[in-house]
Motif scaffolding. Sequence first.
Motif: not given
Length: 233
Positions: A206-223
């Motif tokens: 289940g380890l995915f290397p960092g370069p595979l990810t193009a974008a990270v969307l994070v929900a928290g604090g109402g946004e």
Amino acid sequence: MTEADEHKRAVGFAAVDRYVRSGTCVGLGTGSTARWAVERVGERVARGENIVVVATSAATERQCRELGIPLAALGEREIDVAIDGADEVAADWSLTKGGGGAHFREKAVALAARAFVVIVTAEKLVEKLGAFPTPVEVVPFTLAVVTRAIEIAYPGARVQQRLSRDGTPFVTDNGNALVDCAFGAIDDPAALDAALREIHGVVATGLFPGPLTAAVLVAGGGEVRELLRIASR
Ligand code: 5RP
């Protein structure tokens, strides 16, 4: 709906609204966050948009069918974007995935996609991976020897076969077993992933290397915010 569910819905919807274009094929992940991305695609298909999905698990495939979303097999269509949840997102954007046991197919779809977008709630952000045990999918015939090989290679690691809620061994969509490995903080996820996959009988981690990810969307604090790759959190 709990506050946590509202955050998951917000980030799942935001990813689809931001990254999914009509007339494309998208990969959709598995889990309690990704299911909201599936839901949003379902709404858009119901409004008449032409979106085809490659599902990362039997559960996601089922949800797509219930929502009337057209499906494609992996390799049948070019995947414009894959959207999926994660159990941990490290500062270098490497991931732990597989809390739902779907990481083999999730990685296959992420690798095939032009872009891989990760959707999480804020508590999934960590400096280094490792607080969440690393899921390792294993061919059942080799379970005992693979478990022993990991314990010998990583003294101190706790390696446990995953069980289903009813206490029976967990079986992946590929018919395999899973072991969850608590290694402690992981300095080099790509190296650990490669070393584990060297063990005969290991199918995927289940380890995915960092370069595979193009974008990270994070929900928290109402946004919902999108991380910048270089920015500190
Ligand atoms: C399934 C996964 C999931 O994306 C991961 O476990 C996160 O799930 P959730 O959104 O339910 O917390 O990798 O294999």
